[in-house]
Design a protein around this motif. Sequence first.
Motif, PDB file in Angstrom:
ATOM      1  N   LYS A  12      52.701  46.583 -30.122  1.00 21.06           N
ATOM      2  CA  LYS A  12      53.383  47.228 -31.239  1.00 21.06           C
ATOM      3  C   LYS A  12      54.015  46.145 -32.115  1.00 21.06           C
ATOM      4  CE  LYS A  12      54.380  51.526 -28.770  1.00 21.06           C
ATOM      5  NZ  LYS A  12      53.501  51.317 -27.619  1.00 21.06           N
ATOM      6  N   ARG A  13      53.919  46.347 -33.395  1.00 24.64           N
ATOM      7  CA  ARG A  13      54.541  45.415 -34.330  1.00 24.64           C
ATOM      8  C   ARG A  13      56.058  45.524 -34.234  1.00 24.64           C
ATOM      9  NH1 ARG A  13      53.444  41.358 -36.472  1.00 24.64           N
ATOM     10  NH2 ARG A  13      53.924  41.801 -38.654  1.00 24.64           N
ATOM     11  N   PRO A  14      56.815  44.405 -34.304  1.00 22.34           N
ATOM     12  CA  PRO A  14      56.363  43.040 -34.583  1.00 22.34           C
ATOM     13  C   PRO A  14      56.294  42.157 -33.338  1.00 22.34           C
ATOM     14  CG  PRO A  14      58.705  43.166 -34.964  1.00 22.34           C
ATOM     15  CD  PRO A  14      58.295  44.509 -34.410  1.00 22.34           C
ATOM     16  N   ASP A  15      55.912  42.720 -32.200  1.00 16.46           N
ATOM     17  CA  ASP A  15      55.932  41.947 -30.955  1.00 16.46           C
ATOM     18  C   ASP A  15      54.965  40.767 -30.967  1.00 16.46           C
ATOM     19  OD1 ASP A  15      57.871  43.587 -29.993  1.00 16.46           O
ATOM     20  OD2 ASP A  15      56.555  44.778 -28.712  1.00 16.46           O
ATOM     21  N   LEU A  16      53.838  40.936 -31.654  1.00 21.17           N
ATOM     22  CA  LEU A  16      52.863  39.853 -31.801  1.00 21.17           C
ATOM     23  C   LEU A  16      52.410  39.815 -33.259  1.00 21.17           C
ATOM     24  CD1 LEU A  16      50.559  40.459 -28.667  1.00 21.17           C
ATOM     25  CD2 LEU A  16      52.525  38.916 -28.825  1.00 21.17           C
ATOM     26  N   PRO A  17      51.883  38.692 -33.719  1.00 22.37           N
ATOM     27  CA  PRO A  17      51.363  38.645 -35.089  1.00 22.37           C
ATOM     28  C   PRO A  17      50.076  39.451 -35.212  1.00 22.37           C
ATOM     29  CG  PRO A  17      51.787  36.425 -34.228  1.00 22.37           C
ATOM     30  CD  PRO A  17      51.859  37.369 -33.071  1.00 22.37           C
ATOM     31  N   LEU A  18      49.810  39.939 -36.387  1.00 22.61           N
ATOM     32  CA  LEU A  18      48.538  40.611 -36.646  1.00 22.61           C
ATOM     33  C   LEU A  18      47.395  39.644 -36.369  1.00 22.61           C
ATOM     34  CD1 LEU A  18      49.352  42.505 -39.967  1.00 22.61           C
ATOM     35  CD2 LEU A  18      49.049  43.513 -37.704  1.00 22.61           C
ATOM     36  N   GLY A  19      46.325  40.163 -35.795  1.00 26.61           N
ATOM     37  CA  GLY A  19      45.157  39.351 -35.503  1.00 26.61           C
ATOM     38  C   GLY A  19      45.129  38.776 -34.108  1.00 26.61           C
ATOM     39  N   VAL A  20      46.265  38.840 -33.400  1.00 23.77           N
ATOM     40  CA  VAL A  20      46.341  38.289 -32.046  1.00 23.77           C
ATOM     41  C   VAL A  20      45.864  39.306 -31.012  1.00 23.77           C
ATOM     42  CG1 VAL A  20      48.001  37.536 -30.285  1.00 23.77           C
ATOM     43  CG2 VAL A  20      48.087  36.565 -32.580  1.00 23.77           C
TER      44      VAL A  20
END
Length: 499
Positions: free
Chosen positions: A288-296
Amino acid sequence: MRFEFRLLLSVFLFVHSVSGQNKINEQFEPNWESLSMYECPEWFKDAKFGIYTHWGVYSVPKAPGKTDWYGRFMYAEGTSNNKHHLENFGPVDKFGYKDLVPLFRAEKFNADEWADLFVKAGAQFAGPAGEHADGFSMWNSKVNPWNAVSKGPKRDIVAEMEKAIRKRGLKYVVSLHHSWLWGWFPTWQEGTDCFNPENASLYGEKLPKTSRKIETKERVKNCNPMPSKKFEEVWLEKVKEVVEGYSPDLLWFDNRMEILSESIRQKMVAHYYNFAAENNIEAVLTFKRPDLPLGVGTVDLERARMPEIYPEPWLTDNSISRNTWSWTTDLECYSENRLIDDLVDIVSKNGCLLLNVAPHPDGTIPEEQKQRLLAMGNWLKLNGEAIYKSRPWLIYGEGPTETKTGHLADKRFDGFTDEDIRFTTRNGQLYAIALGWPESGVLPIKSLGNTAYNGAINSIELIGCNEKLEWEQKELSLEIKLPTKKPCNNAFVFKINRN
């Protein structure tokens, strides 16, 4: 000298070879740039529908209302969970959450029965909650003495589910919620068993009252204090145990990973992807955002959905009930119509649905929930060609209903109307899925009218119907005369054959 030179050359070549192998085995480095090389595998893009379960010690109290947070709110004076606990188990200093563990016996749990039901429901991936926020691991953990093999049912639930799910050809899912354990139990609160340092192995480190600010699953903007190095190390080891011990195809994380240091999150993702690469696993990691960057990894929305077609595959996790994730005495299921419509809407926007079911404390899945799953399975058996392996069309659909957005938005959403239509494609075939059956006997599709769509339509079929349909492509809409009999009870799939 010649011998020494050859020996040195051999050593150099060996070291170079080993370093090269390590480079291959460790394709992903623990930094966001390297991890952004991740690509979502085709199996997930094709699967569309999965099932997981919220079942554990928190199911035991047989309380009404919200029980997946029972371990937290049983200690909060005046809450419904606290009142239930006092009435049924006594004061929290005498009978705490740890004392519920022996009552979690799972005496009727049968992984094969669960897996058979999930197959009949049409799921393509499935699995259990490996550890919820309560710190109780459902696998044979070496770093956590509070686990399902050592205590409670004394069975490796994650292992039994893996065997049953894989035997039926489904992809295996394990969900992890354990970042919530930091500050979950009131270790600062005198008059509770959480305050006793002898129970720290379950309840966690002694923390100040400030950590109790986190009361909901809304995004955590403040956490005081942040997790300790020891907590982070154990958190990571638990993930490694699940990855190395059970090789999940899909590793699902609840929110609140953002309170962990970036380096720990990077190490975790790199470990999973490298393990998967070494073992030929087409890995999916959802967050779930923002736990990791998009694309990861693959974005997951809790009880929410995208408003439009999203360019990358994504996931919605929702429950079979509007108000709870785990079993309660007053659990009310969504209607089968709502569940099927939700699946169609999500798929039309390039998403997948991970549907939660809430087993009874004894390990059985209640009949009302079974009926919903079997209804979804029957619908998919008839109409699955418009769902599985499908991709979005030019637009996701049409109709007056706007789905709500934002965390937990689906709890405020009341469903679709007879005017709502969704589109999918598969191998060039266009499908128009009507989420209702208009009383007028005519289904108008505005997106395929002569002024909206520049293309010829050759024929139209209604899946499950043997009647030849009458239709006309008019200026403002494609109008389809509905047959006298419905082919199913929910979401009607029309195959639009074009040039």
